[in-house]
Design a protein around this motif. Structure first.
Motif, PDB file in Angstrom:
ATOM      1  N   ALA A  85       2.483  12.715  22.594  1.00 36.70           N
ATOM      2  CA  ALA A  85       1.237  11.972  22.804  1.00 36.70           C
ATOM      3  C   ALA A  85       0.090  12.602  22.021  1.00 36.70           C
ATOM      4  O   ALA A  85      -0.734  11.893  21.421  1.00 36.70           O
ATOM      5  CB  ALA A  85       0.904  11.925  24.293  1.00 36.70           C
ATOM      6  N   ILE A  88       0.443  11.711  18.317  1.00 35.43           N
ATOM      7  CA  ILE A  88       0.073  10.313  18.074  1.00 35.43           C
ATOM      8  C   ILE A  88      -1.442  10.144  18.144  1.00 35.43           C
ATOM      9  O   ILE A  88      -2.044   9.399  17.371  1.00 35.43           O
ATOM     10  CB  ILE A  88       0.779   9.380  19.071  1.00 35.43           C
ATOM     11  CG1 ILE A  88       2.297   9.394  18.823  1.00 35.43           C
ATOM     12  CG2 ILE A  88       0.242   7.956  18.964  1.00 35.43           C
ATOM     13  CD1 ILE A  88       3.096   8.598  19.842  1.00 35.43           C
ATOM     14  N   LYS A  95       6.840   6.910  16.402  1.00 35.88           N
ATOM     15  CA  LYS A  95       7.047   6.141  17.630  1.00 35.88           C
ATOM     16  C   LYS A  95       8.232   6.718  18.409  1.00 35.88           C
ATOM     17  O   LYS A  95       9.327   6.872  17.867  1.00 35.88           O
ATOM     18  CB  LYS A  95       7.322   4.678  17.316  1.00 35.88           C
ATOM     19  CG  LYS A  95       7.385   3.793  18.569  1.00 35.88           C
ATOM     20  CD  LYS A  95       7.403   2.336  18.197  1.00 35.88           C
ATOM     21  CE  LYS A  95       6.104   1.845  17.631  1.00 35.88           C
ATOM     22  NZ  LYS A  95       4.990   1.857  18.628  1.00 35.88           N
ATOM     23  N   ILE A 296      -0.782  11.948  29.013  1.00 38.71           N
ATOM     24  CA  ILE A 296      -2.020  11.388  28.471  1.00 38.71           C
ATOM     25  C   ILE A 296      -3.169  11.695  29.430  1.00 38.71           C
ATOM     26  O   ILE A 296      -4.258  12.122  29.015  1.00 38.71           O
ATOM     27  CB  ILE A 296      -1.883   9.871  28.249  1.00 38.71           C
ATOM     28  CG1 ILE A 296      -0.871   9.596  27.122  1.00 38.71           C
ATOM     29  CG2 ILE A 296      -3.228   9.235  27.911  1.00 38.71           C
ATOM     30  CD1 ILE A 296      -0.535   8.135  26.947  1.00 38.71           C
ATOM     31  N   LEU A 310      -5.626   6.365  24.591  1.00 39.71           N
ATOM     32  CA  LEU A 310      -4.201   6.044  24.454  1.00 39.71           C
ATOM     33  C   LEU A 310      -3.697   5.399  25.738  1.00 39.71           C
ATOM     34  O   LEU A 310      -4.116   5.771  26.836  1.00 39.71           O
ATOM     35  CB  LEU A 310      -3.373   7.304  24.183  1.00 39.71           C
ATOM     36  CG  LEU A 310      -3.517   8.025  22.850  1.00 39.71           C
ATOM     37  CD1 LEU A 310      -2.557   9.195  22.807  1.00 39.71           C
ATOM     38  CD2 LEU A 310      -3.275   7.098  21.668  1.00 39.71           C
ATOM     39  N   THR A 314       1.781   1.388  24.919  1.00 38.45           N
ATOM     40  CA  THR A 314       1.660   1.011  23.503  1.00 38.45           C
ATOM     41  C   THR A 314       2.264   2.053  22.566  1.00 38.45           C
ATOM     42  O   THR A 314       2.319   1.839  21.358  1.00 38.45           O
ATOM     43  CB  THR A 314       0.181   0.812  23.124  1.00 38.45           C
ATOM     44  OG1 THR A 314      -0.510   2.079  23.204  1.00 38.45           O
ATOM     45  CG2 THR A 314      -0.489  -0.185  24.046  1.00 38.45           C
ATOM     46  N   LEU A 315       2.701   3.179  23.096  1.00 39.84           N
ATOM     47  CA  LEU A 315       3.124   4.293  22.239  1.00 39.84           C
ATOM     48  C   LEU A 315       4.596   4.268  21.867  1.00 39.84           C
ATOM     49  O   LEU A 315       4.978   4.797  20.827  1.00 39.84           O
ATOM     50  CB  LEU A 315       2.821   5.632  22.929  1.00 39.84           C
ATOM     51  CG  LEU A 315       1.379   5.926  23.307  1.00 39.84           C
ATOM     52  CD1 LEU A 315       1.252   7.371  23.746  1.00 39.84           C
ATOM     53  CD2 LEU A 315       0.436   5.637  22.154  1.00 39.84           C
ATOM     54  N   TYR A 316       5.438   3.695  22.712  1.00 42.38           N
ATOM     55  CA  TYR A 316       6.882   3.805  22.528  1.00 42.38           C
ATOM     56  C   TYR A 316       7.529   2.428  22.495  1.00 42.38           C
ATOM     57  O   TYR A 316       6.892   1.402  22.741  1.00 42.38           O
ATOM     58  CB  TYR A 316       7.486   4.629  23.675  1.00 42.38           C
ATOM     59  CG  TYR A 316       7.477   3.917  25.007  1.00 42.38           C
ATOM     60  CD1 TYR A 316       8.567   3.158  25.430  1.00 42.38           C
ATOM     61  CD2 TYR A 316       6.373   3.983  25.856  1.00 42.38           C
ATOM     62  CE1 TYR A 316       8.559   2.486  26.650  1.00 42.38           C
ATOM     63  CE2 TYR A 316       6.365   3.335  27.069  1.00 42.38           C
ATOM     64  CZ  TYR A 316       7.460   2.583  27.461  1.00 42.38           C
ATOM     65  OH  TYR A 316       7.444   1.919  28.664  1.00 42.38           O
TER      66      TYR A 316
END
Length: 333
Positions: A85, A88, A95, A296, A310, A314-316
Motif C-alpha cells: 500500500a 502504491i 497491482k 491503509i 487510498l 481500488t488497489l488490487y
C-alpha cells in the motif's frame, strides 16, 4: 457456407494463438533460501506451463522484492500488504493479484524475549532494541500495532529502536543480549522454542487472528501487455496454494524437499520439516478489502497517507483468480 464456419473458427483460433505467443512466457523472480514459494510449487506441479520461471537470485525483504518489480528487474514479487500500500501511495504502477502468505493457528510470527527478561508489556519496550528482518514491513507494523494498543504515544514509540537482523540471526542476537526482543516465525520459532530459555511477548496471531498478510504484485504495464500470462501465473499459483492446503503436510514437505534438491542452489533444506500450513486465508489466495484497508488506516494514522487518499478496493484485483466466483464476501473483480 457450411464449410465457411469451420474455416472462420480455425482462423480465429490461429489468431488467438498468435496473440498468446507474442506475450512474455518467462517470469523473472527472486526466491527465498531454503524455502519453496507457491509459484515454484505451481511450476513443479505442472500448473504453470507453458509459462516458465526464471530465478535471478534470493531476497530476505518483501519491500526490496516489490521495489525490484517496479524497476523492471523482475516480473513479480511479494511483500507485506502495508509495504504494498505504501509503495502504491508513492505512485508505483503495480497491482496486487494474489495473496501468498499469512497467519493462522499454526503459521504465525512471535515476538520473543529471554525467559528471565523483565519485559512484560508494551511500555517495558521503551528504550529497548527490537530485531526485525527489514524496515517498513510485516514485523515493524505488527510491533507498532502492539505498542499502540499498549497505550504508547507516537513519541514513545519512536523510543523503541528497530535493528535490522537477518531472520536466521534473530535468536542469537536475543540470547547474546544484542537486542531485547526478536521476531521469530516458522522453523526459526520452533527451533528456538525447542532450545528453551525464551518467552513469547505477543504474536501477530494474537493481534489480528487469521488473515492473509502479503500479496504478489505485477506491474500495470505487464498486465496490459501480457494478460494471458498474468492470468496463467495467478491461476497456477492459486491452484498450488489449494494443493498445499488440501494435501497432507508430510506430502507437501516431501515435495518441497525434492524441489530444493533438484534446483541445486546450494541451500539448506532442514527448515522444510517444520512447514505446517499455507497461512493464506482466502481460497486460492483471494484478496479481501480488509487485508489492505487495515494497513491503509495505519498509514493514515501514522501521517504517511491522507484520509481517503487510498481505498483498498481500488488497489488490487481478483480478476485472474479461478476461485473468485466461489468466494463469499470477497470482491469478484
Amino acid at each position: 457456407m457450411k464449410f465457411l464456419r469451420p474455416l472462420l473458427l480455425v482462423a480465429l483460433w490461429l489468431g488467438l494463438a498468435a496473440s498468446a505467443a507474442a506475450e512474455q512466457t518467462e517470469l523473472r523472480y527472486q526466491g527465498w533460501t531454503g524455502q519453496v514459494t507457491f509459484p515454484e510449487l505451481a511450476e513443479d506441479l505442472g500448473y504453470l506451463a507453458p509459462v516458465k520461471l526464471e530465478w535471478i537470485g534470493n531476497t530476505i525483504s518483501g519491500p526490496q522484492d516489490i521495489q525490484t518489480v517496479v524497476t523492471g528487474d523482475i516480473d513479480f514479487g511479494g511483500a507485506f500488504n502495508g509495504a504494498v500500500a505504501k509503495l502504491i501511495a508513492a505512485h508505483a504502477p503495480i497491482k496486487p493479484v494474489i495473496a501468498y502468505y499469512g497467519v493462522d493457528d499454526t503459521t504465525w510470527n512471535g515476538y520473543f524475549v529471554r525467559a528471565d527478561s523483565p519485559i512484560r508489556s508494551a511500555r517495558d519496550l521503551i528504550g529497548k532494541k527490537v530485531a526485525v528482518n527489514t524496515l517498513g514491513a510485516h514485523h515493524e507494523f505488527m510491533l507498532r500495532e502492539f505498542l499502540a494498543r499498549g497505550g504508547l504515544t507516537p513519541a514513545e514509540i519512536q523510543q523503541v529502536t528497530l535493528v535490522v537482523v537477518p531472520p536466521v540471526s534473530g535468536e542469537q542476537a536475543l540470547r547474546q543480549g544484542q537486542v531485547e526482543l526478536t521476531t521469530l516465525g516458522g522453523v526459526l520459532r520452533d527451533k528456538a522454542l525447542e532450545r528453551g530459555g525464551i518467552r513469547k511477548l505477543f504474536s501477530d496471531l494474537d493481534l489480528y487472528g487469521n488473515f492473509s498478510a502479503g500479496t504478489y504484485v505485477l506491474r500495470d504495464k505487464f498486465i496490459k501487455d501480457n494478460p494471458a500470462t498474468a492470468r496463467r501465473f495467478v491461476e497456477a499459483t492459486a491452484r498450488a496454494i489449494e494443493w498445499a492446503r488440501n494435501s497432507p503436510p508430510e506430502e507437501v514437505r516431501a515435495r518441497f524437499d525434492r524441489i530444493i534438491a533438484q534446483r541445486k542452489r546450494n541451500e539448506d533444506n532442514s527448515t522444510i520439516k517444520y512447514w505446517k500450513s499455507t497461512g493464506v486465508a482466502g481460497k486460492g489466495g483471494l484478496i479481501a478489502d480488509k487485508e489492505l484497508q487495515v494497513w491503509i488506516d495505519w498509514l493514515v494514522k501514522d501521517g504517511v497517507l491522507k484520509p481517503g487518499q487510498l481505498r483498498a478496493a481500488t488497489l488490487y484485483t481478483n480478476e485472474f483468480n479461478p476461485y473468485r466466483t466461489e468466494a463469499v464476501g470477497v470482491a469478484a473483480k
